[in-house]
Design a protein around this motif. Structure first.
Motif, PDB file in Angstrom:
ATOM      1  N   VAL A 146      32.055  56.229  23.993  1.00  8.40           N
ATOM      2  CA  VAL A 146      32.264  56.715  22.630  1.00  8.40           C
ATOM      3  C   VAL A 146      32.346  58.240  22.594  1.00  8.40           C
ATOM      4  CG1 VAL A 146      29.837  56.810  21.891  1.00  8.40           C
ATOM      5  CG2 VAL A 146      31.612  56.316  20.231  1.00  8.40           C
ATOM      6  N   ASP A 147      31.599  58.911  23.442  1.00  3.09           N
ATOM      7  CA  ASP A 147      31.622  60.374  23.500  1.00  3.09           C
ATOM      8  C   ASP A 147      33.031  60.874  23.821  1.00  3.09           C
ATOM      9  OD1 ASP A 147      30.744  63.044  23.622  1.00  3.09           O
ATOM     10  OD2 ASP A 147      29.824  62.823  25.583  1.00  3.09           O
ATOM     11  N   GLY A 148      33.635  60.324  24.842  1.00  2.91           N
ATOM     12  CA  GLY A 148      34.992  60.714  25.212  1.00  2.91           C
ATOM     13  C   GLY A 148      36.000  60.366  24.129  1.00  2.91           C
ATOM     14  N   ALA A 149      35.851  59.190  23.524  1.00  3.85           N
ATOM     15  CA  ALA A 149      36.769  58.771  22.463  1.00  3.85           C
ATOM     16  C   ALA A 149      36.690  59.713  21.262  1.00  3.85           C
ATOM     17  CB  ALA A 149      36.455  57.336  22.041  1.00  3.85           C
ATOM     18  N   ILE A 150      35.486  60.113  20.891  1.00  7.11           N
ATOM     19  CA  ILE A 150      35.314  61.035  19.761  1.00  7.11           C
ATOM     20  C   ILE A 150      35.926  62.387  20.086  1.00  7.11           C
ATOM     21  CG2 ILE A 150      33.596  62.348  18.440  1.00  7.11           C
ATOM     22  CD1 ILE A 150      31.882  59.739  18.459  1.00  7.11           C
ATOM     23  N   HIS A 151      35.678  62.898  21.268  1.00 12.16           N
ATOM     24  CA  HIS A 151      36.254  64.197  21.659  1.00 12.16           C
ATOM     25  C   HIS A 151      37.780  64.147  21.682  1.00 12.16           C
ATOM     26  CE1 HIS A 151      33.167  67.239  22.660  1.00 12.16           C
ATOM     27  NE2 HIS A 151      32.362  66.186  22.707  1.00 12.16           N
ATOM     28  N   ARG A 152      38.342  63.061  22.216  1.00 16.75           N
ATOM     29  CA  ARG A 152      39.807  62.942  22.249  1.00 16.75           C
ATOM     30  C   ARG A 152      40.390  62.880  20.839  1.00 16.75           C
ATOM     31  NH1 ARG A 152      38.340  59.770  26.516  1.00 16.75           N
ATOM     32  NH2 ARG A 152      38.458  57.820  25.323  1.00 16.75           N
ATOM     33  N   ALA A 153      39.767  62.087  19.974  1.00 12.45           N
ATOM     34  CA  ALA A 153      40.292  61.924  18.616  1.00 12.45           C
ATOM     35  C   ALA A 153      40.110  63.184  17.769  1.00 12.45           C
ATOM     36  CB  ALA A 153      39.620  60.734  17.933  1.00 12.45           C
TER      37      ALA A 153
ATOM     38  N   VAL B  85      28.243  50.683  13.607  1.00 11.48           N
ATOM     39  CA  VAL B  85      29.567  50.330  14.123  1.00 11.48           C
ATOM     40  C   VAL B  85      29.412  49.641  15.473  1.00 11.48           C
ATOM     41  CG1 VAL B  85      31.853  51.194  14.731  1.00 11.48           C
ATOM     42  CG2 VAL B  85      30.525  52.338  12.933  1.00 11.48           C
ATOM     43  N   ALA B  86      29.837  48.391  15.510  1.00 11.41           N
ATOM     44  CA  ALA B  86      29.758  47.598  16.734  1.00 11.41           C
ATOM     45  C   ALA B  86      31.087  47.647  17.468  1.00 11.41           C
ATOM     46  CB  ALA B  86      29.407  46.155  16.396  1.00 11.41           C
ATOM     47  N   PHE B  87      31.009  47.704  18.770  1.00  9.65           N
ATOM     48  CA  PHE B  87      32.198  47.708  19.616  1.00  9.65           C
ATOM     49  C   PHE B  87      32.654  46.286  19.932  1.00  9.65           C
ATOM     50  CE2 PHE B  87      34.225  47.992  23.855  1.00  9.65           C
ATOM     51  CZ  PHE B  87      35.248  48.868  23.534  1.00  9.65           C
ATOM     52  N   ASP B  88      31.694  45.345  19.967  1.00  7.70           N
ATOM     53  CA  ASP B  88      32.021  43.977  20.354  1.00  7.70           C
ATOM     54  C   ASP B  88      31.292  42.971  19.451  1.00  7.70           C
ATOM     55  OD1 ASP B  88      29.370  43.937  21.274  1.00  7.70           O
ATOM     56  OD2 ASP B  88      29.957  44.270  23.354  1.00  7.70           O
ATOM     57  N   ASP B  89      31.623  41.690  19.614  1.00  7.83           N
ATOM     58  CA  ASP B  89      31.046  40.633  18.780  1.00  7.83           C
ATOM     59  C   ASP B  89      29.532  40.527  18.934  1.00  7.83           C
ATOM     60  OD1 ASP B  89      33.514  39.857  17.735  1.00  7.83           O
ATOM     61  OD2 ASP B  89      33.854  38.368  19.297  1.00  7.83           O
ATOM     62  N   GLU B  90      29.044  40.607  20.171  1.00  4.36           N
ATOM     63  CA  GLU B  90      27.598  40.473  20.409  1.00  4.36           C
ATOM     64  C   GLU B  90      26.832  41.565  19.669  1.00  4.36           C
ATOM     65  OE1 GLU B  90      24.227  41.007  23.883  1.00  4.36           O
ATOM     66  OE2 GLU B  90      26.335  41.169  24.442  1.00  4.36           O
ATOM     67  N   THR B  91      27.290  42.795  19.786  1.00  2.00           N
ATOM     68  CA  THR B  91      26.610  43.903  19.119  1.00  2.00           C
ATOM     69  C   THR B  91      26.697  43.753  17.607  1.00  2.00           C
ATOM     70  OG1 THR B  91      27.144  45.323  21.006  1.00  2.00           O
ATOM     71  CG2 THR B  91      26.448  46.425  18.974  1.00  2.00           C
TER      72      THR B  91
ATOM     73  N   GLY C 217      34.572  47.852  15.111  1.00  3.14           N
ATOM     74  CA  GLY C 217      35.816  48.584  15.228  1.00  3.14           C
ATOM     75  C   GLY C 217      35.647  49.936  15.876  1.00  3.14           C
ATOM     76  N   ASP C 218      36.578  50.811  15.574  1.00  2.93           N
ATOM     77  CA  ASP C 218      36.678  52.129  16.176  1.00  2.93           C
ATOM     78  C   ASP C 218      36.035  53.171  15.261  1.00  2.93           C
ATOM     79  OD1 ASP C 218      37.460  54.593  17.226  1.00  2.93           O
ATOM     80  OD2 ASP C 218      39.555  53.995  17.503  1.00  2.93           O
ATOM     81  N   ILE C 219      34.920  53.728  15.676  1.00  7.03           N
ATOM     82  CA  ILE C 219      34.188  54.698  14.863  1.00  7.03           C
ATOM     83  C   ILE C 219      35.020  55.942  14.559  1.00  7.03           C
ATOM     84  CG2 ILE C 219      33.051  55.938  16.770  1.00  7.03           C
ATOM     85  CD1 ILE C 219      30.475  55.893  15.001  1.00  7.03           C
ATOM     86  N   THR C 220      35.974  56.263  15.411  1.00  7.81           N
ATOM     87  CA  THR C 220      36.778  57.483  15.198  1.00  7.81           C
ATOM     88  C   THR C 220      37.756  57.334  14.036  1.00  7.81           C
ATOM     89  OG1 THR C 220      38.567  56.902  16.726  1.00  7.81           O
ATOM     90  CG2 THR C 220      36.652  58.065  17.658  1.00  7.81           C
ATOM     91  N   LYS C 221      37.923  56.131  13.527  1.00  3.62           N
ATOM     92  CA  LYS C 221      38.878  55.901  12.434  1.00  3.62           C
ATOM     93  C   LYS C 221      38.203  55.700  11.078  1.00  3.62           C
ATOM     94  CE  LYS C 221      42.413  53.969  15.485  1.00  3.62           C
ATOM     95  NZ  LYS C 221      42.890  55.270  15.838  1.00  3.62           N
ATOM     96  N   LEU C 222      36.879  55.747  11.038  1.00  6.46           N
ATOM     97  CA  LEU C 222      36.176  55.460   9.788  1.00  6.46           C
ATOM     98  C   LEU C 222      36.217  56.635   8.816  1.00  6.46           C
ATOM     99  CD1 LEU C 222      32.966  53.562  10.957  1.00  6.46           C
ATOM    100  CD2 LEU C 222      35.093  52.631  10.060  1.00  6.46           C
ATOM    101  N   PRO C 223      36.541  56.352   7.541  1.00  3.80           N
ATOM    102  CA  PRO C 223      36.548  57.400   6.513  1.00  3.80           C
ATOM    103  C   PRO C 223      35.145  57.589   5.919  1.00  3.80           C
ATOM    104  CG  PRO C 223      37.384  55.368   5.580  1.00  3.80           C
ATOM    105  CD  PRO C 223      37.068  55.089   7.037  1.00  3.80           C
ATOM    106  N   VAL C 224      34.257  58.186   6.705  1.00  7.18           N
ATOM    107  CA  VAL C 224      32.880  58.450   6.288  1.00  7.18           C
ATOM    108  C   VAL C 224      32.642  59.956   6.323  1.00  7.18           C
ATOM    109  CG1 VAL C 224      31.967  56.211   7.039  1.00  7.18           C
ATOM    110  CG2 VAL C 224      32.062  58.110   8.667  1.00  7.18           C
TER     111      VAL C 224
END
Length: 179
Positions: free
Chosen positions: A39-46, A162-168, A15-22
């Motif tokens: 992921v770097d850009g996604a974290i900065h945006r969120a 946290v995996a982004f896709d099924d393979e990972t 899933g989306d690491i920026t949404k995890l309650p950790v």
């Protein structure tokens, strides 16, 4: 701590690491710490502008972050209280110390989390995006370093891959099942 204890402290999610309650998430950053793609850009945006301001202050103080090292900021608007930024190696066939540099990323993030007595820490794939590190090889490094850390340390109490896709996700699940 026993390895079975370490095993129960390591989880895998997709899933989306920026949404995890950790307590903290790890950012697969670049050495400038100023945001980028993936992921770097996604974290900065969120996280919003507070994260960038803290990264700029770190950059002014120490000139960014070197490959294999890690720095910590608050989480801005993220559910996570902190972001631990680490700079992974660019894959170059594995002959220029990339596995050890990647292992150092994990150890330094875990060390910062332990120093802050963090309850939970979530890792994305480090160096597996535009840095080109083969996902299976990176998952093996991640699994080894995290299992070894958890077997010897009390904190963080839980680590999430946290995996982004099924393979990972499948690769991480295989690593998390190792004893």
């Amino acid at each position: 701590m026993s390895s079975s204890s370490a095993l129960t402290r390591l989880r895998v999610v997709q899933g989306d690491i920026t949404k995890l309650p950790v307590t903290a998430i790890v950012n697969a950053a670049n050495s400038s710490l100023l945001g980028g793609g993936g992921v770097d850009g996604a974290i900065h945006r969120a996280a919003g502008p507070a994260l960038l301001a803290e990264c700029q202050a770190i950059r002014a103080r120490q000139g960014g972050c070197k490959v294999g090292e890690a720095v910590i900021t608050t989480g801005g608007r993220l559910p996570a209280q902190y972001v631990i930024h680490t700079v992974g190696p660019v894959w170059n066939g594995g002959r220029a110390g990339q596995p050890e540099l990647l292992a150092s990323c994990y150890r330094n993030c875990l060390r910062l989390a332990a120093e802050q007595e963090m309850v939970s820490l979530a890792f994305p794939g480090i160096s597996t995006g535009i840095y080109g590190y083969p996902t299976a090889a990176a998952a093996a490094v991640a699994g080894h370093e995290i299992r070894q850390w958890l077997a010897a340390h009390k904190y963080p109490r839980k680590v999430v891959l946290v995996a982004f896709d099924d393979e990972t996700r499948r690769l991480y699940e295989t690593e998390a099942a190792q004893t």
